[in-house]
Design a protein around this motif. Sequence first.
Motif, PDB file in Angstrom:
ATOM      1  N   SER A 273       2.253  17.283 106.079  1.00  0.00           N
ATOM      2  CA  SER A 273       1.259  17.023 107.124  1.00  0.00           C
ATOM      3  C   SER A 273      -0.122  17.501 106.702  1.00  0.00           C
ATOM      4  O   SER A 273      -1.146  16.873 107.036  1.00  0.00           O
ATOM      5  CB  SER A 273       1.669  17.711 108.426  1.00  0.00           C
TER       6      SER A 273
ATOM      7  N   GLN B 269      -3.511  15.157 106.339  1.00  0.00           N
ATOM      8  CA  GLN B 269      -4.704  15.499 107.105  1.00  0.00           C
ATOM      9  C   GLN B 269      -5.911  15.700 106.200  1.00  0.00           C
ATOM     10  O   GLN B 269      -7.001  15.174 106.460  1.00  0.00           O
ATOM     11  CB  GLN B 269      -4.445  16.769 107.923  1.00  0.00           C
TER      12      GLN B 269
ATOM     13  N   GLU C 128      -9.399  13.401 105.913  1.00  0.00           N
ATOM     14  CA  GLU C 128     -10.703  14.048 106.085  1.00  0.00           C
ATOM     15  C   GLU C 128     -11.574  13.863 104.848  1.00  0.00           C
ATOM     16  O   GLU C 128     -12.792  13.657 104.962  1.00  0.00           O
ATOM     17  CB  GLU C 128     -10.510  15.533 106.384  1.00  0.00           C
TER      18      GLU C 128
END
Length: 337
Positions: free
Chosen positions: A314, A318, A322
């Motif tokens: 995860s 993420q 970004e």
Amino acid sequence: MMAKVILDFEKPLVELEEKLNEMRRYLVSGEEKNGEISSELSREILTLEQKVEDLRLSIYRNLTRWQRVQLARHPERPYTLDYIYMMTSDFAEMSGDRLFGDDKAIVGGFAKLTDDEQRFSKTVMIIGHQKGRDTKSNLYRNFGMAQPEGYRKALRLMKLAEKFKKPIITLIDTPGAFPGIEAEERGQAEAIAKNLFEMARLKVPIICVIIGEGASGGAIGIGVGDRILMLENAWYSVISPESCSSILWRSWNFKEQAAEALKLTASDLIEHGVIDRVIAEPIGGAHRNPEQSAKTLKQILIQELNPLLKMAPSELVQERIEKFSKMGSWHEDSPAR
């Protein structure tokens, strides 16, 4: 290693190298029996060696952007399969997209990546564009220009790597995705777009390396990763200098100016946050010493993989999203009053 193909800006250096080699052969041949003359020739050789080294550094440390584009396209430069066989072992190539066919412009499969000290040994999925060395092999590889089935094959292999929790390495070297009408009929844009979407969400580490040419959607189609690396003499841009020149000036004659404006070199792109790391090449380009280039790339891949392998899936996803969301830089001027 002396390249067989000589670029225009390399000609003064090659002429000096040939003169140096001629003097060395004359000295070794034993044709000159006079000790004093042999000693004088040896001193001249040493002087010329220094001149060659100075000229080599002067040329390759002050390359224009267009000259780096030329080096990235050098026909003797190592391609994806060259790096795979020099860096990894037990490579098992996998073929086909399970929908239409097998695109030879993209190769990939599982391989073992091991460091020299045997401290790191990991099975990885390695995928990349593949060009040919001559007319026959270039036609077979479609000059490194992938079609939709190539990008779908790449995604199939990435999904397989995710299933078995194996990191992914992509090697980018393409003048662009194949622009033919048949590729558009089979969904070229959709295939690339789907790869961008899916690569952003893959739950395994991804390292992308631009090893030569990185043009447009053809490059980014396998170019979304946690770390974006780039060889010193590679280029990476939304468009090639020639195509940019033809659009802006209606002629290919302004390709050098276009290359300068595009800021497509590794030093440009790291400044703008598009890539994360520049990989040094041997003086003169990767083709001058392919083994050293592969050794350097392997060491850096292992360095970059180690911290990524410790991250939670995860967290990888993420940070990757970004990373691409904030990529690039721009400047806004206040409106004139």
